[in-house]
Design a protein around this motif. Structure first.
Motif, short mmCIF file in Angstrom:
data_model
loop_
_atom_site.label_atom_id
_atom_site.label_comp_id
_atom_site.label_asym_id
_atom_site.label_seq_id
_atom_site.Cartn_x
_atom_site.Cartn_y
_atom_site.Cartn_z
N GLY A 30 0.81 -1.20 0.00
CA GLY A 30 0.00 0.00 0.00
C GLY A 30 0.85 1.26 0.00
N GLN A 31 0.52 2.16 -0.92
CA GLN A 31 1.23 3.43 -1.05
C GLN A 31 0.29 4.55 -0.63
OE1 GLN A 31 4.61 3.72 -2.16
NE2 GLN A 31 4.35 1.56 -1.62
N LEU A 32 0.76 5.35 0.31
CA LEU A 32 -0.01 6.53 0.70
C LEU A 32 0.16 7.61 -0.35
CD1 LEU A 32 0.87 6.74 4.50
CD2 LEU A 32 -1.15 5.72 3.46
N ASP A 40 3.88 14.91 4.02
CA ASP A 40 2.78 15.15 4.95
C ASP A 40 1.45 15.09 4.22
OD1 ASP A 40 1.14 15.88 7.02
OD2 ASP A 40 1.99 17.88 7.29
N ALA A 41 0.74 13.99 4.33
CA ALA A 41 -0.53 13.80 3.62
C ALA A 41 -1.60 14.77 4.08
CB ALA A 41 -1.02 12.35 3.80
N GLU A 42 -1.51 15.26 5.29
CA GLU A 42 -2.55 16.13 5.84
C GLU A 42 -2.68 17.45 5.08
OE1 GLU A 42 -1.79 16.46 10.01
OE2 GLU A 42 -2.66 14.49 10.42
N PRO A 109 -9.85 6.01 9.48
CA PRO A 109 -8.59 6.77 9.47
C PRO A 109 -7.40 5.93 9.03
CG PRO A 109 -9.80 7.17 11.49
CD PRO A 109 -10.51 6.05 10.79
N LEU A 110 -6.53 6.55 8.22
CA LEU A 110 -5.29 5.93 7.79
C LEU A 110 -4.12 6.61 8.50
CD1 LEU A 110 -6.14 5.74 4.00
CD2 LEU A 110 -5.64 3.77 5.47
N HIS A 111 -2.99 5.94 8.49
CA HIS A 111 -1.78 6.43 9.14
C HIS A 111 -1.35 7.78 8.56
CE1 HIS A 111 1.21 5.72 12.02
NE2 HIS A 111 2.03 4.92 11.36
N ILE A 116 -6.09 8.27 1.50
CA ILE A 116 -6.12 7.17 0.54
C ILE A 116 -4.86 6.33 0.68
CG2 ILE A 116 -4.95 8.32 -1.40
CD1 ILE A 116 -8.22 6.76 -2.09
N GLU A 117 -5.00 5.04 0.43
CA GLU A 117 -3.85 4.14 0.32
C GLU A 117 -4.17 3.18 -0.82
OE1 GLU A 117 -1.19 0.94 2.92
OE2 GLU A 117 -2.61 2.25 3.94
#
Length: 126
Positions: A30-32, A40-42, A109-111, A116-117
């Motif tokens: 899985g790729q964020l 920083d995905a946020e 929630p994801l890490h 998305i992952e």
């Protein structure tokens, strides 16, 4: 079984390989929706996260000589199903006419605040 590493994609954040090559199939973890430059995905919207995750998968596939058209299956984990329409548009824009098999899994929630992952299976050497 061979572990595949790609310096262009963010390194694993835990005890797993970016991908495993087994015979003529590459299994991409899985790729964020982040990049090495944007970790920083946020601070990134859902469409960009989808594109970043798929670009990471493409880069990892490239290590073994595969490309986007060799992706045969994706599993998409989405933190909130209300993001699905926008995520699907970004996914379709990335793949164009190519349509891998796909599952969508609402997961909560994801890490690292990711929305998305995406994990993938890639045919190698065809």
């Amino acid at each position: 079984m061979t572990e595949i590493r790609c310096a262009e994609a963010p390194p694993p954040g835990g005890h797993y390989a970016q991908a495993i090559l087994h015979r003529d199939t590459l299994y991409v973890s899985g790729q964020l929706g982040v990049t090495s430059e944007t970790p920083d995905a946020e601070n990134v919207g859902i469409a960009e996260q989808v594109t970043f995750a798929l670009q990471n998968i493409a880069a990892i596939a490239g290590v073994v000589g595969a490309n986007v058209d060799d992706i045969i299956r994706c599993t998409v984990y989405v933190a909130d199903i209300t993001h699905w329409n926008e995520a699907n548009r970004a996914y379709a824009a990335f793949f164009g006419a190519h349509r891998p098999a796909r599952s969508i899994v609402p997961c909560g929630p994801l890490h690292y605040g990711a929305l998305i992952e995406i994990e993938a299976v890639v045919a190698v050497g065809d």
